[in-house]
Design a protein around this motif. Structure first.
Motif, mmCIF file in Angstrom:
data_model
loop_
_atom_site.group_PDB
_atom_site.id
_atom_site.type_symbol
_atom_site.label_atom_id
_atom_site.label_comp_id
_atom_site.label_asym_id
_atom_site.label_seq_id
_atom_site.Cartn_x
_atom_site.Cartn_y
_atom_site.Cartn_z
ATOM 1 N N UNK A 1 0.378 -1.563 0.116
ATOM 2 C CA UNK A 1 0.216 0.357 -0.066
ATOM 3 C C UNK A 1 1.305 1.359 0.245
ATOM 4 N N UNK A 2 0.978 2.191 -1.388
ATOM 5 C CA UNK A 2 1.821 2.559 -1.284
ATOM 6 C C UNK A 2 0.496 4.558 -1.176
ATOM 7 N N UNK A 3 0.930 5.504 0.169
ATOM 8 C CA UNK A 3 0.152 6.394 0.205
ATOM 9 C C UNK A 3 1.175 7.428 0.842
ATOM 10 N N UNK A 4 1.130 8.890 0.403
ATOM 11 C CA UNK A 4 2.040 10.067 0.877
ATOM 12 C C UNK A 4 1.951 9.923 2.404
ATOM 13 N N UNK A 5 0.740 9.661 2.959
ATOM 14 C CA UNK A 5 0.194 9.930 4.506
ATOM 15 C C UNK A 5 1.568 9.019 5.065
ATOM 16 N N UNK A 6 1.567 9.597 6.124
ATOM 17 C CA UNK A 6 1.941 8.816 7.058
ATOM 18 C C UNK A 6 1.557 7.861 7.523
ATOM 19 N N UNK A 7 2.347 6.791 8.061
ATOM 20 C CA UNK A 7 0.974 5.593 8.347
ATOM 21 C C UNK A 7 0.268 5.832 9.828
ATOM 22 N N UNK A 8 -1.107 5.835 9.376
ATOM 23 C CA UNK A 8 -2.980 5.893 10.118
ATOM 24 C C UNK A 8 -2.856 7.510 9.930
ATOM 25 N N UNK A 9 -1.626 8.322 9.667
ATOM 26 C CA UNK A 9 -2.909 9.645 9.508
ATOM 27 C C UNK A 9 -3.939 9.681 8.387
ATOM 28 N N UNK A 10 -3.758 8.818 8.129
ATOM 29 C CA UNK A 10 -5.125 9.199 6.213
ATOM 30 C C UNK A 10 -5.836 7.479 6.934
ATOM 31 N N UNK A 11 -7.024 7.859 7.211
ATOM 32 C CA UNK A 11 -7.601 6.937 7.903
ATOM 33 C C UNK A 11 -8.099 5.829 6.639
#
Length: 350
Positions: free
Chosen positions: A7-17
């Motif tokens: 899972x690739x997401x710019x948001x640090x883990x836990x900061x995009x629900x």
């Protein structure tokens, strides 16, 4: 052996629900690896989820290019499933990541105040989507806005709270979310307007949780002080989602306030679902996306002005005896994050 899911997401883990919940709910079926930027915020961990963070001080093109190149190097020829929450240049992950099954996920259209920024962001997103065979979108309205025709809908979800039933004798307001481009100051001035015309003591508190890209927290605190609302309004700044339960327990009215603009009109509002799942009544702005959820028995719709927000509070106070937290929760019972994650698995990943 479980299949690998990146899972690739710019948001640090836990900061995009959204992406946090996918990782949490799919970890038993997949070997989940979450790749993001490192922003220096408090770390949130989840047993069974590996987190890889990219540290970078670059800005603009170099920042996004570096992140895309880093992600591509991590997933290179892993024969895995790679779920990419859209970011600028994410198509490079697909181009250089080698043999994998790639999915591009669209959670939002551009919501910046600048028309030029929104135009460039949305057109770039559409261009990059052409590199992906599989695309997921948060809603049909967002897909239509972007003129994307082939996609699967993976909608918003909501937590499954374990909270006591709420009473509505007095009202405790709560806003949780970003403060950037949301005009939350209008809710504070609108509350002040209401309190000037009413002395019944129905409003006992208003907690505002979140921060923004600029100086929004300090500006809101200064506004609260200038209006003499320190005894009622508390601006907390950012609080990690895993520490929010006491605020959801305390509040019985959720504030889901977004500007009534073309780009916000199509955008589903995460917090509306969360407030309802927590058994709250909701004051929401009258966007097309909100009107699909917020019926009269669940809350009050208002325009995006201070005066109409004040009128919305007055309506809610008049109707406070009609709300029932079990009814609020039932309205979103089929929209839990566990259900949404199962849909993602069955419709897209498997």
């Amino acid at each position: 052996m479980k299949k690998k899911l990146y899972i690739i997401c710019p948001n640090q883990f836990g900061y995009l629900i959204d992406t946090y919940q996918y990782a949490k709910n799919l970890k038993n079926d997949y070997d989940v690896v979450y790749i993001s930027f490192y922003y220096g915020m408090e770390a949130i961990s989840e047993s069974g989820v590996e987190v890889i963070e990219y540290k970078c001080n670059d800005k603009g093109f170099k920042r996004w290019f570096g992140f895309a190149r880093f992600c591509a190097s991590v997933v290179k020829d892993k024969n895995a499933t790679v779920f990419v929450k859209y970011f600028r240049l994410c198509s490079l992950v697909k181009l250089f990541g080698g043999k994998n099954d790639y999915i591009m996920d669209i959670r939002t259209v551009a919501i910046d105040n600048s028309y030029l920024y929104r135009l460039v962001f949305n057109e770039t997103l559409k261009l990059e989507s052409l590199f992906f065979k599989k695309i997921t979108v948060i809603s049909k309205s967002v897909a239509d806005f972007l003129n994307i025709s082939k996609y699967s809908i993976i909608p918003l979800g909501c937590p499954e709270f374990q909270l006591e039933d709420k009473a509505f004798n007095s009202l405790s307001l709560l806003y949780v979310g970003t403060l950037s481009c949301r005009d939350i100051h209008k809710t504070v001035t609108g509350l002040a307007t209401y309190l000037k015309s009413s002395s019944d003591g129905s409003i006992v508190s208003y907690d505002i949780i979140g921060d923004g890209y600029a100086n929004e927290v300090d500006e809101l605190k200064a506004l609260v002080k200038s209006l003499g609302l320190e005894a009622i309004v508390n601006v907390h700044g950012r609080i990690p989602f895993n520490k929010l339960n006491p605020y959801y327990e305390k509040a019985n009215v959720g504030i889901s306030f977004v500007p009534m603009t073309e780009h916000f009109d199509v955008q589903p509002v995460t917090k509306t679902l969360e407030y309802l799942a927590a058994g709250m009544a909701v004051i929401g702005t009258r966007t097309s996306a909100q009107m699909k959820i917020l019926t009269d028995d669940l809350g009050v719709l208002v325009n995006d002005s201070e005066d109409d927000f004040a009128r919305g509070i007055a309506k809610l106070v008049d109707r406070k005896g009609s709300f029932n937290s079990s009814h609020q929760t039932m309205a979103v019972k089929d929209m839990s994050w566990s259900s949404i994650s199962k849909k993602l698995d069955s419709d897209v990943l498997s």
